[in-house]
Design a protein around this motif. Structure first.
Motif, PDB file in Angstrom:
ATOM      1  N   GLU A  12       0.811  -1.217   0.000  1.00 26.58           N
ATOM      2  CA  GLU A  12       0.000   0.000   0.000  1.00 26.58           C
ATOM      3  C   GLU A  12       0.842   1.265   0.000  1.00 26.58           C
ATOM      4  N   LEU A  13       0.315   2.264  -0.679  1.00 28.69           N
ATOM      5  CA  LEU A  13       0.917   3.593  -0.668  1.00 28.69           C
ATOM      6  C   LEU A  13      -0.218   4.613  -0.599  1.00 28.69           C
ATOM      7  N   TYR A  14      -0.157   5.492   0.404  1.00 29.65           N
ATOM      8  CA  TYR A  14      -1.128   6.576   0.548  1.00 29.65           C
ATOM      9  C   TYR A  14      -0.431   7.887   0.198  1.00 29.65           C
ATOM     10  N   TYR A  15      -1.176   8.783  -0.440  1.00 28.80           N
ATOM     11  CA  TYR A  15      -0.612  10.097  -0.727  1.00 28.80           C
ATOM     12  C   TYR A  15      -1.698  11.162  -0.660  1.00 28.80           C
ATOM     13  N   LYS A  16      -1.230  12.409  -0.521  1.00 35.81           N
ATOM     14  CA  LYS A  16      -2.111  13.574  -0.610  1.00 35.81           C
ATOM     15  C   LYS A  16      -1.649  14.389  -1.798  1.00 35.81           C
ATOM     16  N   GLN A  17      -2.607  14.873  -2.565  1.00 42.28           N
ATOM     17  CA  GLN A  17      -2.294  15.681  -3.744  1.00 42.28           C
ATOM     18  C   GLN A  17      -3.058  16.993  -3.649  1.00 42.28           C
ATOM     19  N   LEU A  18      -2.349  18.088  -3.846  1.00 42.42           N
ATOM     20  CA  LEU A  18      -2.984  19.392  -3.811  1.00 42.42           C
ATOM     21  C   LEU A  18      -2.626  20.150  -5.080  1.00 42.42           C
ATOM     22  N   GLY A  43      -5.126   9.814  -2.173  1.00 44.46           N
ATOM     23  CA  GLY A  43      -4.930   8.705  -3.101  1.00 44.46           C
ATOM     24  C   GLY A  43      -4.368   7.490  -2.390  1.00 44.46           C
ATOM     25  N   ILE A  44      -4.778   6.323  -2.871  1.00 48.54           N
ATOM     26  CA  ILE A  44      -4.296   5.059  -2.303  1.00 48.54           C
ATOM     27  C   ILE A  44      -3.997   4.089  -3.449  1.00 48.54           C
ATOM     28  N   PHE A  45      -2.816   3.525  -3.427  1.00 44.83           N
ATOM     29  CA  PHE A  45      -2.484   2.401  -4.296  1.00 44.83           C
ATOM     30  C   PHE A  45      -2.485   1.154  -3.424  1.00 44.83           C
ATOM     31  N   SER A  46      -3.257   0.151  -3.823  1.00 47.79           N
ATOM     32  CA  SER A  46      -3.271  -1.135  -3.111  1.00 47.79           C
ATOM     33  C   SER A  46      -2.823  -2.212  -4.088  1.00 47.79           C
ATOM     34  N   LEU A  47      -1.889  -3.050  -3.652  1.00 49.09           N
ATOM     35  CA  LEU A  47      -1.382  -4.133  -4.488  1.00 49.09           C
ATOM     36  C   LEU A  47      -1.775  -5.463  -3.867  1.00 49.09           C
ATOM     37  N   GLU A  48      -2.460  -6.266  -4.652  1.00 48.30           N
ATOM     38  CA  GLU A  48      -2.934  -7.577  -4.190  1.00 48.30           C
ATOM     39  C   GLU A  48      -2.240  -8.670  -5.002  1.00 48.30           C
ATOM     40  N   PRO A  49      -1.463  -9.552  -4.333  1.00 47.46           N
ATOM     41  CA  PRO A  49      -0.800 -10.618  -5.083  1.00 47.46           C
ATOM     42  C   PRO A  49      -1.812 -11.629  -5.614  1.00 47.46           C
ATOM     43  N   LEU A  50      -1.611 -12.046  -6.854  1.00 46.27           N
ATOM     44  CA  LEU A  50      -2.443 -13.060  -7.495  1.00 46.27           C
ATOM     45  C   LEU A  50      -1.531 -14.173  -7.998  1.00 46.27           C
ATOM     46  N   ASP A  51      -2.126 -15.293  -8.371  1.00 45.92           N
ATOM     47  CA  ASP A  51      -1.329 -16.400  -8.914  1.00 45.92           C
ATOM     48  C   ASP A  51      -0.580 -15.978 -10.175  1.00 45.92           C
ATOM     49  N   THR A 109      -0.184  -9.311 -10.150  1.00 45.92           N
ATOM     50  CA  THR A 109      -0.591  -8.381  -9.095  1.00 45.92           C
ATOM     51  C   THR A 109      -1.774  -7.551  -9.572  1.00 45.92           C
ATOM     52  N   ARG A 110      -2.788  -7.448  -8.717  1.00 45.94           N
ATOM     53  CA  ARG A 110      -3.873  -6.509  -9.007  1.00 45.94           C
ATOM     54  C   ARG A 110      -3.499  -5.186  -8.342  1.00 45.94           C
ATOM     55  N   VAL A 111      -3.412  -4.136  -9.167  1.00 47.76           N
ATOM     56  CA  VAL A 111      -3.121  -2.798  -8.676  1.00 47.76           C
ATOM     57  C   VAL A 111      -4.426  -2.014  -8.687  1.00 47.76           C
ATOM     58  N   VAL A 112      -4.826  -1.522  -7.523  1.00 45.76           N
ATOM     59  CA  VAL A 112      -6.039  -0.714  -7.399  1.00 45.76           C
ATOM     60  C   VAL A 112      -5.616   0.706  -7.043  1.00 45.76           C
ATOM     61  N   TRP A 113      -6.092   1.662  -7.835  1.00 44.87           N
ATOM     62  CA  TRP A 113      -5.794   3.072  -7.596  1.00 44.87           C
ATOM     63  C   TRP A 113      -7.091   3.767  -7.236  1.00 44.87           C
ATOM     64  N   HIS A 114      -7.161   4.277  -6.018  1.00 42.91           N
ATOM     65  CA  HIS A 114      -8.365   4.917  -5.500  1.00 42.91           C
ATOM     66  C   HIS A 114      -8.029   6.371  -5.175  1.00 42.91           C
ATOM     67  N   GLN A 115      -8.828   7.299  -5.693  1.00 46.73           N
ATOM     68  CA  GLN A 115      -8.621   8.723  -5.445  1.00 46.73           C
ATOM     69  C   GLN A 115      -9.942   9.353  -5.015  1.00 46.73           C
ATOM     70  N   LYS A 116      -9.890  10.180  -3.978  1.00 45.39           N
ATOM     71  CA  LYS A 116     -11.102  10.836  -3.499  1.00 45.39           C
ATOM     72  C   LYS A 116     -10.805  12.301  -3.199  1.00 45.39           C
ATOM     73  N   THR A 117     -11.697  13.173  -3.691  1.00 43.56           N
ATOM     74  CA  THR A 117     -11.554  14.607  -3.493  1.00 43.56           C
ATOM     75  C   THR A 117     -12.900  15.197  -3.107  1.00 43.56           C
ATOM     76  N   ARG A 118     -12.919  16.004  -2.053  1.00 39.90           N
ATOM     77  CA  ARG A 118     -14.147  16.733  -1.716  1.00 39.90           C
ATOM     78  C   ARG A 118     -14.379  17.823  -2.732  1.00 39.90           C
ATOM     79  N   VAL A 119     -15.636  18.175  -2.922  1.00 44.27           N
ATOM     80  CA  VAL A 119     -16.016  19.216  -3.873  1.00 44.27           C
ATOM     81  C   VAL A 119     -16.720  20.323  -3.098  1.00 44.27           C
TER      82      VAL A 119
END
Length: 193
Positions: free
Chosen positions: A105-111, A121-129, A132-142
């Motif tokens: 996992e890697l968490y970051y803040k972007q401004l 932002g969050i990068f999550s890496l899940e090992p597979l056979d 690797t599944r890489v999930v990139w999640h980003q959330k921003t208030r409006v």
């Protein structure tokens, strides 16, 4: 007179639709994209955890904005590392790594300059056979107003496209296409037979 009344009613209806439609839009922009890469998490994670590696795969690069300038600071990788970039198209942006848990996992803040709220932002890496599944999640208030809710909606669409492009570039780097033998090598082998 009748045509003017129809135009006026239409404009009022359209204006009301825009105003009331904004109340249906969320007060945050959330983007989640994933990709499976045929590589181990230990091979993928350094490209995320080191800000100097981002220019190799991130959609915001010199090809997108030739005027882009990058600056780096903090440690070379992991928590505390940061990058800043500035360009005509990308504007001024700072990305600061806040949590790094190799290789998962890697968490970051972007401004971005001119933005009221930062992106988490969050990068999550899940090992597979098979990789690797890489999930990139980003959330921003409006900001809670008519203009910014619509702006957030269209920014979300752009961010989704940029995240997909970035993840595909990362996959391309980590899964290079196999080199085929050149004609000279094939001819050489036939000559030895």
């Amino acid at each position: 007179m009748k045509a003017s009344l129809i135009v006026l009613v239409s404009l009022l209806f359209a204006s009301a639709s825009v105003v009331f439609g904004s109340f249906l839009l969320p007060d945050s922009s959330e983007v989640r994209r994933s990709i499976v890469i045929n590589a181990k998490p230990e091979q993928v994670f350094p490209y995320l955890n080191n800000p100097t590696e981002w220019e190799k795969w991130n959609a915001w690069n010199k090809d997108y904005d030739p005027t882009m300038i990058r600056l780096y600071g903090g440690p070379l990788s992991g928590k505390g590392a940061y990058q800043e970039w500035n360009g005509d198209k990308v504007g001024m942006v700072k990305v600061h790594f806040t949590v790094s848990t190799p290789p998962s996992e890697l968490y970051y803040k972007q401004l971005s300059k001119g933005e009221e709220f930062e992106t988490i932002g969050i990068f999550s890496l899940e090992p597979l056979d098979d990789g690797t599944r890489v999930v990139w999640h980003q959330k921003t208030r409006v900001a809670d107003d008519l203009y910014n809710r619509y702006r957030g909606f269209f920014k979300k669409l752009k961010t989704e496209a940029e995240a997909e492009q970035s993840l595909l570039s990362l996959k391309t780097i980590l899964e290079p296409t196999p080199k085929t033998e050149g004609k000279g090598q094939i001819a050489d082998r036939k000559g030895r037979s």
